[in-house]
Write a protein that holds these residues in place. Structure first.
Motif, PDB file in Angstrom:
ATOM      1  N   ALA A   5      -2.663   9.145   4.946  1.00  0.00           N
ATOM      2  CA  ALA A   5      -1.285   9.064   4.438  1.00  0.00           C
ATOM      3  C   ALA A   5      -0.559   7.851   5.023  1.00  0.00           C
ATOM      4  CB  ALA A   5      -0.534  10.353   4.757  1.00  0.00           C
ATOM      5  N   ARG A   6      -0.823   7.544   6.286  1.00  0.00           N
ATOM      6  CA  ARG A   6      -0.193   6.366   6.898  1.00  0.00           C
ATOM      7  C   ARG A   6      -0.671   5.079   6.228  1.00  0.00           C
ATOM      8  NH1 ARG A   6      -2.078   7.896  11.963  1.00  0.00           N
ATOM      9  NH2 ARG A   6      -2.657   5.742  12.368  1.00  0.00           N
ATOM     10  N   LEU A   7      -1.954   5.016   5.932  1.00  0.00           N
ATOM     11  CA  LEU A   7      -2.493   3.840   5.260  1.00  0.00           C
ATOM     12  C   LEU A   7      -1.873   3.658   3.868  1.00  0.00           C
ATOM     13  CD1 LEU A   7      -6.232   4.217   6.297  1.00  0.00           C
ATOM     14  CD2 LEU A   7      -4.722   2.322   6.944  1.00  0.00           C
ATOM     15  N   VAL A   8      -1.766   4.742   3.118  1.00  0.00           N
ATOM     16  CA  VAL A   8      -1.167   4.673   1.778  1.00  0.00           C
ATOM     17  C   VAL A   8       0.295   4.254   1.880  1.00  0.00           C
ATOM     18  CG1 VAL A   8      -0.509   6.024  -0.261  1.00  0.00           C
ATOM     19  CG2 VAL A   8      -2.774   6.331   0.763  1.00  0.00           C
ATOM     20  N   ALA A   9       1.028   4.852   2.805  1.00  0.00           N
ATOM     21  CA  ALA A   9       2.444   4.499   2.974  1.00  0.00           C
ATOM     22  C   ALA A   9       2.601   3.032   3.355  1.00  0.00           C
ATOM     23  CB  ALA A   9       3.087   5.403   4.032  1.00  0.00           C
ATOM     24  N   ALA A  10       1.730   2.544   4.218  1.00  0.00           N
ATOM     25  CA  ALA A  10       1.817   1.146   4.652  1.00  0.00           C
ATOM     26  C   ALA A  10       1.424   0.184   3.539  1.00  0.00           C
ATOM     27  CB  ALA A  10       0.933   0.922   5.876  1.00  0.00           C
ATOM     28  N   ALA A  11       0.573   0.593   2.629  1.00  0.00           N
ATOM     29  CA  ALA A  11       0.159  -0.274   1.519  1.00  0.00           C
ATOM     30  C   ALA A  11       1.239  -0.379   0.449  1.00  0.00           C
ATOM     31  CB  ALA A  11      -1.132   0.242   0.904  1.00  0.00           C
ATOM     32  N   ARG A  12       2.097   0.612   0.336  1.00  0.00           N
ATOM     33  CA  ARG A  12       3.114   0.614  -0.726  1.00  0.00           C
ATOM     34  C   ARG A  12       4.071  -0.567  -0.619  1.00  0.00           C
ATOM     35  NH1 ARG A  12       5.888   6.266  -0.853  1.00  0.00           N
ATOM     36  NH2 ARG A  12       6.655   5.508  -2.844  1.00  0.00           N
ATOM     37  N   GLU A  13       4.501  -0.882   0.585  1.00  0.00           N
ATOM     38  CA  GLU A  13       5.496  -1.945   0.750  1.00  0.00           C
ATOM     39  C   GLU A  13       4.965  -3.325   0.352  1.00  0.00           C
ATOM     40  OE1 GLU A  13       8.790  -1.366   1.271  1.00  0.00           O
ATOM     41  OE2 GLU A  13       8.060   0.686   1.013  1.00  0.00           O
ATOM     42  N   PRO A  14       3.821  -3.761   0.883  1.00  0.00           N
ATOM     43  CA  PRO A  14       3.344  -5.089   0.457  1.00  0.00           C
ATOM     44  C   PRO A  14       2.969  -5.136  -1.022  1.00  0.00           C
ATOM     45  CG  PRO A  14       1.761  -4.057   1.949  1.00  0.00           C
ATOM     46  CD  PRO A  14       2.985  -3.194   1.940  1.00  0.00           C
ATOM     47  N   LEU A  15       2.460  -4.033  -1.568  1.00  0.00           N
ATOM     48  CA  LEU A  15       2.168  -4.018  -3.002  1.00  0.00           C
ATOM     49  C   LEU A  15       3.447  -4.235  -3.801  1.00  0.00           C
ATOM     50  CD1 LEU A  15      -0.394  -1.093  -3.307  1.00  0.00           C
ATOM     51  CD2 LEU A  15      -0.812  -3.504  -3.855  1.00  0.00           C
ATOM     52  N   TRP A  16       4.534  -3.618  -3.362  1.00  0.00           N
ATOM     53  CA  TRP A  16       5.824  -3.732  -4.040  1.00  0.00           C
ATOM     54  C   TRP A  16       6.402  -5.136  -3.848  1.00  0.00           C
ATOM     55  CZ3 TRP A  16      10.521  -0.097  -2.651  1.00  0.00           C
ATOM     56  CH2 TRP A  16      11.543  -0.264  -3.591  1.00  0.00           C
ATOM     57  N   GLU A  17       6.369  -5.614  -2.631  1.00  0.00           N
ATOM     58  CA  GLU A  17       7.033  -6.877  -2.312  1.00  0.00           C
ATOM     59  C   GLU A  17       6.216  -8.107  -2.699  1.00  0.00           C
ATOM     60  OE1 GLU A  17       7.918  -6.579   1.829  1.00  0.00           O
ATOM     61  OE2 GLU A  17       9.383  -4.982   1.511  1.00  0.00           O
ATOM     62  N   ARG A  18       4.886  -8.034  -2.557  1.00  0.00           N
ATOM     63  CA  ARG A  18       4.069  -9.235  -2.744  1.00  0.00           C
ATOM     64  C   ARG A  18       3.020  -9.110  -3.837  1.00  0.00           C
ATOM     65  NH1 ARG A  18       4.889  -8.674   2.680  1.00  0.00           N
ATOM     66  NH2 ARG A  18       2.873  -7.766   3.151  1.00  0.00           N
ATOM     67  N   GLY A  19       2.748  -7.897  -4.283  1.00  0.00           N
ATOM     68  CA  GLY A  19       1.722  -7.701  -5.295  1.00  0.00           C
ATOM     69  C   GLY A  19       0.368  -7.393  -4.684  1.00  0.00           C
ATOM     70  N   TYR A  20      -0.578  -7.141  -5.558  1.00  0.00           N
ATOM     71  CA  TYR A  20      -1.910  -6.740  -5.125  1.00  0.00           C
ATOM     72  C   TYR A  20      -2.671  -7.890  -4.471  1.00  0.00           C
ATOM     73  CZ  TYR A  20      -6.730  -5.080  -5.450  1.00  0.00           C
ATOM     74  OH  TYR A  20      -8.021  -4.714  -5.164  1.00  0.00           O
TER      75      TYR A  20
END
Length: 189
Positions: A5-20
């Motif tokens: 869950a921590r990994l998923v939560a941490a991935a959400r922000e850069p995906l939103w801000e910078r893209g895949y």
């Protein structure tokens, strides 16, 4: 919070801000303090981690839109509630950046999810427009499906304009324009 869950939560922000493409698994690991082995224990790789983050964003967006459009009150009021909901417009839509990311849209895992999150709100808006027509809130001659597309496009376009100009009031103006168009489509009392 468990590591996955921590990994998923941490991935959400850069995906939103910078893209895949610009989301680094190393940065996600550093943000969580998890080791590389932990990531690969829970996910097959970056794409699988991104899928989990996109799925979580999808669940949250669907719940919010369902709350806006499925709550109590007249259908037109619910459309207004959807449009006027508080949004972090300068960050943009959680899916908009992914739709502009060639690497995300080339992914057989991510592209269908992103596509669906642009189709789904239209499919959710159209029945509410039809409900407003049935309740004599909006003129019956309007094409509910096209109006739903226009509403969704206005919101997405508002995000883009606000980000491009770095001015959140541009999003508000886009929403005001959509509301004004809906108001001109009201039935006569």
């Amino acid at each position: 919070m468990e590591t996955k869950a921590r990994l998923v939560a941490a991935a959400r922000e850069p995906l939103w801000e910078r893209g895949y493409a610009a989301t680094s698994p190393r940065a996600v690991l550093d943000a969580t303090g998890a080791g590389q082995g932990s990531m690969y224990h829970h996910f097959r790789g970056k794409e699988d981690l991104a899928r989990a983050a996109v799925d979580l964003n999808t669940d949250e967006m669907r719940a919010q839109v369902d709350t806006d459009l499925g709550g109590p009150g007249p259908a037109l009021d619910r459309l207004h509630r959807y449009l006027r909901r508080e949004r972090d417009v300068l960050r943009g839509c959680r899916f908009g950046g992914l739709a502009q990311d060639p690497e995300a849209m080339a992914s057989p895992v991510l592209a269908p999810r992103v596509e669906e999150m642009f189709r789904w709100p239209v499919g959710r808006l159209a029945p509410v427009v039809r409900e407003a027509q049935a309740a004599c809130e909006l003129r019956p001659g309007l094409d509910a499906d096209r109006l739903a597309v226009a509403i969704a496009a206005g919101v997405q376009g508002g995000y883009v304009l606000a980000r491009a100009t770095r001015d959140p009031t541009v999003f508000d103006s886009a929403v005001d324009g959509i509301v004004a168009l809906l108001d001109t489509a009201r039935t006569e009392p």
